[in-house]
Design a protein around this motif. Structure first.
Motif, short mmCIF file in Angstrom:
data_model
loop_
_atom_site.label_atom_id
_atom_site.label_comp_id
_atom_site.label_asym_id
_atom_site.label_seq_id
_atom_site.Cartn_x
_atom_site.Cartn_y
_atom_site.Cartn_z
N GLY A 234 0.78 -1.23 0.00
CA GLY A 234 0.00 0.00 0.00
C GLY A 234 0.81 1.28 0.00
N ARG A 235 2.15 1.19 0.00
CA ARG A 235 2.99 2.39 0.06
C ARG A 235 3.39 2.86 -1.35
N ARG A 236 3.73 4.14 -1.44
CA ARG A 236 4.24 4.70 -2.70
C ARG A 236 5.76 4.63 -2.65
N VAL A 237 6.32 3.88 -3.60
CA VAL A 237 7.77 3.62 -3.59
C VAL A 237 8.39 4.20 -4.86
N LEU A 238 9.51 4.91 -4.67
CA LEU A 238 10.28 5.43 -5.81
C LEU A 238 11.61 4.71 -5.85
N LEU A 239 11.93 4.11 -7.00
CA LEU A 239 13.20 3.42 -7.17
C LEU A 239 14.02 4.21 -8.18
N MET A 240 15.16 4.74 -7.73
CA MET A 240 16.00 5.54 -8.62
C MET A 240 17.05 4.65 -9.28
N GLY A 241 17.10 4.68 -10.63
CA GLY A 241 18.06 3.87 -11.36
C GLY A 241 17.37 2.74 -12.11
N ALA A 242 17.91 2.40 -13.28
CA ALA A 242 17.31 1.34 -14.10
C ALA A 242 18.38 0.39 -14.61
N GLY A 243 19.49 0.30 -13.89
CA GLY A 243 20.57 -0.61 -14.26
C GLY A 243 20.41 -1.95 -13.57
N GLY A 244 21.51 -2.69 -13.49
CA GLY A 244 21.47 -4.03 -12.91
C GLY A 244 21.02 -4.04 -11.46
N ALA A 245 21.46 -3.06 -10.68
CA ALA A 245 21.12 -3.03 -9.26
C ALA A 245 19.62 -2.86 -9.06
N ALA A 246 19.01 -1.99 -9.88
CA ALA A 246 17.56 -1.77 -9.78
C ALA A 246 16.80 -3.02 -10.22
N ARG A 247 17.17 -3.55 -11.37
CA ARG A 247 16.46 -4.71 -11.89
C ARG A 247 16.54 -5.89 -10.91
N GLY A 248 17.69 -6.03 -10.25
CA GLY A 248 17.92 -7.15 -9.34
C GLY A 248 16.94 -7.21 -8.17
N VAL A 249 16.37 -6.08 -7.80
CA VAL A 249 15.50 -6.06 -6.61
C VAL A 249 14.01 -5.92 -6.95
N LEU A 250 13.68 -5.72 -8.22
CA LEU A 250 12.30 -5.34 -8.55
C LEU A 250 11.25 -6.37 -8.18
N LEU A 251 11.46 -7.62 -8.55
CA LEU A 251 10.40 -8.61 -8.35
C LEU A 251 10.00 -8.77 -6.88
N PRO A 252 10.95 -8.99 -5.96
CA PRO A 252 10.54 -9.13 -4.56
C PRO A 252 9.84 -7.88 -4.01
N VAL A 253 10.24 -6.69 -4.47
CA VAL A 253 9.57 -5.47 -4.01
C VAL A 253 8.13 -5.45 -4.54
N LEU A 254 7.95 -5.73 -5.83
CA LEU A 254 6.60 -5.73 -6.43
C LEU A 254 5.69 -6.75 -5.76
N GLU A 255 6.27 -7.89 -5.40
CA GLU A 255 5.46 -8.95 -4.79
C GLU A 255 4.91 -8.56 -3.42
N ARG A 256 5.46 -7.52 -2.80
CA ARG A 256 4.95 -7.07 -1.50
C ARG A 256 3.73 -6.15 -1.64
N GLY A 257 3.35 -5.82 -2.89
CA GLY A 257 2.11 -5.08 -3.10
C GLY A 257 2.15 -3.59 -2.79
N PRO A 258 3.19 -2.85 -3.24
CA PRO A 258 3.14 -1.39 -3.06
C PRO A 258 2.00 -0.79 -3.89
N ALA A 259 1.44 0.36 -3.41
CA ALA A 259 0.37 1.03 -4.16
C ALA A 259 0.92 1.53 -5.49
N ALA A 260 2.16 2.01 -5.48
CA ALA A 260 2.83 2.47 -6.69
C ALA A 260 4.32 2.17 -6.56
N LEU A 261 4.90 1.73 -7.67
CA LEU A 261 6.36 1.61 -7.72
C LEU A 261 6.81 2.31 -8.99
N VAL A 262 7.44 3.46 -8.81
CA VAL A 262 7.90 4.25 -9.95
C VAL A 262 9.41 4.08 -10.09
N ILE A 263 9.84 3.67 -11.28
CA ILE A 263 11.27 3.62 -11.58
C ILE A 263 11.62 4.93 -12.25
#
Ligand code: ATR
Length: 272
Positions: free
Chosen positions: A120-149
């Motif tokens: 339910g939280r609004r999450v901002l992820l800065m960066g779209a390289g390997g480090a960002a991609r590496g963490v995306l799925l587990p973060v999305l699976e927690r159900g944030p209201a928004a995840l903006v890259i």
């Protein structure tokens, strides 16, 4: 004979992984040795092959080899496949099983150590390289209201969203598009801090009480965390907790046991 593990990277001398895994092994009574191995930039595979010839059971892989480790893997976990990168290898006869524990490490640090549930939280992820991609799925699976890259090169952020079409909460843009938006959790997954630079974050992205999280760590505050403090973030955290939590997940992948991360993280913080 003790089971053999290692962290492989370039550079690797600064790595805290040997300290962390030796502490986990003592705590859980596991008979293992854990080394740090410097692989020449062009010799990652040869270094791994030599390690396996010594009956090595598994490795952590760090900069800059996570993509090569992905290709080296003969089998991959679902989260490693979606991350497009491997930070943990387990050797089982001819098989090299690739996993990626970075995302789970981040989520555990955010939710359990820092008390910041993502649902339910609004999450901002800065960066779209390997480090960002590496963490995306587990973060999305927690159900944030928004995840903006958000990325300096906006097209890379938009492109990365296409890897996860089943998550409507996910969106990608450039920094100027953040004007007027605010977030509960802002995570820095760029490499900007390495060059002592700052991504061009507009003022106002930190909601009241927001957490600013830098996946990097080091002595003192990173440039991003200093900026976050001046822009009104309510809580600041560096990536040391993520480091320890991803290590615990790797340890579990290898040994089937979950170490208690708290005393290890506390000891590292005392030394920092
Ligand atoms: P990593 O594996 O560490 O993610 P990478 O794949 O090279 O390394 O990605 C680095 C990320 O940091 C990218 O998102 C990069 O933005 P671009 O895609 O526009 O290059 C981002 N980055 C690096 N330096 C930056 C800076 N000074 N300001 C903003 N973003 C920066």
């Amino acid at each position: 004979m003790s089971d053999l593990y290692a962290v492989i990277g370039n550079p690797v001398a600064h790595s805290k992984s040997p300290l962390i895994h030796r502490a986990f092994a003592r705590q859980t009574d596991q008979d293992l040795v854990y080394e740090a191995i410097l692989a020449p930039l062009e010799e990652f595979e040869a270094t791994l092959d030599a390690f396996r010839a010594r009956a090595g059971k598994g490795v952590n892989v760090t900069v800059p080899f996570k993509l090569e480790a992905f290709h080296y893997s003969s089998l991959r976990t679902a989260r490693a496949a979606r991350a497009g990168a491997v930070n943990t290898l387990k050797f089982d006869g001819p098989e090299a099983l690739g996993d990626n524990t970075d995302g789970v490490g981040l989520v555990t640090d955010l939710e359990q150590n820092l008390g910041r549930p993502l649902a339910g939280r609004r999450v901002l992820l800065m960066g779209a390289g390997g480090a960002a991609r590496g963490v995306l799925l587990p973060v999305l699976e927690r159900g944030p209201a928004a995840l903006v890259i958000v990325n300096r090169t906006a097209a890379r952020a938009v492109e990365l969203c296409r890897v996860f079409p089943e998550f409507p909460a996910l969106d990608g843009c450039g920094y100027e598009a953040l004007e007027g938006r605010s977030f509960d959790i802002v995570i820095n997954a760029t490499s900007a801090s390495l060059g002592d630079q700052l991504p061009p974050l507009p003022g106002g992205v930190f909601a009241t009480g927001a957490l600013a999280y830098d996946m990097m760590y080091g002595k003192g505050l990173t440039p991003f965390l200093r900026l976050a403090r001046t822009q009104g973030a309510g809580q600041l955290a560096d990536g040391l907790g993520m480091l320890v939590e991803q290590a615990a997940e790797s340890f579990h992948f290898w040994r089937g046991l979950r170490p208690d991360t708290r005393p290890v993280l506390e000891a590292l913080r005392r030394e920092a």
